[in-house]
Design an enzyme around this catalytic site. Structure first.
Site, PDB file in Angstrom:
ATOM      1  N   SER A 141       0.763  -1.235   0.084  1.00  0.00           N
ATOM      2  CA  SER A 141      -0.051   0.090  -0.061  1.00  0.00           C
ATOM      3  C   SER A 141       0.837   1.096   0.292  1.00  0.00           C
ATOM      4  CB  SER A 141      -0.862   0.181   1.288  1.00  0.00           C
ATOM      5  OG  SER A 141      -1.413   1.321   1.516  1.00  0.00           O
ATOM      6  N   TYR A 166      -2.428  -0.042  10.119  1.00  0.00           N
ATOM      7  CA  TYR A 166      -2.385  -0.665   8.717  1.00  0.00           C
ATOM      8  C   TYR A 166      -0.964  -0.479   7.943  1.00  0.00           C
ATOM      9  CZ  TYR A 166      -4.113  -1.500   3.937  1.00  0.00           C
ATOM     10  OH  TYR A 166      -4.054  -1.515   2.624  1.00  0.00           O
TER      11      TYR A 166
END
Length: 334
Positions: A141, A166
């Site tokens: 990501s 995350y």
């Protein structure tokens, strides 16, 4: 040690019932590959939407080209079923998309994100080692860059300061992939996705959520002053990058490990995004102004020169066109 040279004919897609995963499975089937899906159909968002995604994938599949398994990447037994369904490991590859997604929920449930995104990735890598599947695409990501001051973000930039659980789990996943590349000669392409959008986008993500609220005549949550910027990437461009990574893995004569940015290499501020969406929907957005949220980065901006040169990555869909395509799909959903 020499790496595998055999053509990739079968692909295991973890998280294949999701937004990116279901589109990828359809593309792989279109390209003539056999696909195995492993997904636990959790309720992070309605499982009915994931079942609808799977129905679209099944409609794309010729007989014998698709296997769909319900299972959890944290379960060695579930992974064993999936890897056995994959068939010949010399002609197989894994695209590991399954994860707990989202920055803000990770702040509320850090243990769950650790268990799934780190523990689950470790189980996938262990299964690759055990079953001899030596080619892996890992979905990372853009969040790993944190509030990087240097733009555009390049793969060589330091990513030691993630600002959400995350993001930290995705950085940890990249490191685990490198461990298994170094120890066991698994070839890995880590792909840093930049705000992927398009038809079937998750309903909790901004574009889909905003469209739903605008259509209902409700105000949209507008965090900050509208100057935060994102590098929005249309789903078909992301798919081009993933399939390019599989081709790159297939062509390696020696085990490789590389990280690639998959973005559009253009940033769009929040105010512009809302304006474009409102214009496409034919409405004037009402804003609920809110402070910036913990864990949200100020901007994302991908340097895609490495992916262009190595994967042949060439994004085509500008945000103006992509928003129009999304809204066409959105309207057709009733």
């Amino acid at each position: 040690m020499s790496g595998p040279k055999a053509e990739i004919t079968s692909v295991l897609v973890t998280g294949g019932a999701g937004f990116i995963g279901s589109h990828l499975c359809q593309e792989l089937l279109r390209l003539g590959r056999r696909v195995v899906i492993l997904d636990n159909l959790n309720e992070f968002y309605a499982s009915s939407l994931k079942l609808a995604n799977l129905a679209a994938v099944r409609a794309s599949a010729a007989a014998g080209r698709l296997a769909v398994l319900k299972g959890d990447i944290r379960s060695a037994a579930d992974l064993e079923r999936a890897f056995r369904a994959l068939g010949d490991p010399q002609q197989g590859a894994v695209v590991h998309l399954a994860a707990m997604a989202g920055v803000r929920p990770s702040i509320e449930q850090p243990q769950l994100y650790h268990d799934v995104n780190i523990g689950g990735t470790l189980q996938v890598l262990e299964a690759c080692r055990r079953f001899g599947v030596m080619r892996l695409v890992f979905a990372s990501s853009s969040s790993v860059y944190g509030n990087n001051e240097k733009v555009p973000f390049a793969e060589s930039d330091a990513v030691d300061y993630p600002i959400s659980p995350y993001a930290a789990t995705k950085k940890a996943g990249e490191l685990l992939c490198h461990n298994y590349h170094h120890l066991y000669d698994i070839s890995v392409a880590c792909l840093r996705f930049f705000t992927v959008y398009g038809p079937r986008q998750r309903p909790d993500l901004a574009i889909h959520k905003f469209a739903r609220l605008m259509r209902a005549g409700k105000p949209i949550p507008f965090f900050g002053d509208g100057t935060t910027r994102r590098d929005y990437t249309y789903i078909t461009d992301t798919l081009q990058g993933v399939t390019g990574a599989l081709e790159w893995l297939s062509g390696q004569s020696r085990p490789g490990y590389e990280i690639f940015n998959l973005g559009e290499s253009r940033t769009v501020d929040l105010s512009t995004l809302v304006r474009l969406l409102g214009e496409a929907l034919g409405c004037r957005p009402a804003l609920e102004r809110l402070p910036m949220q913990p864990g949200d980065v100020e901007r994302t901006f991908a340097d895609i020169s490495k992916a262009r040169a190595t994967l042949g990555y060439d994004p085509q869909v500008a945000i103006e066109e992509g928003i129009g395509r999304f809204v066409d799909w959105f309207r057709n959903q009733g």
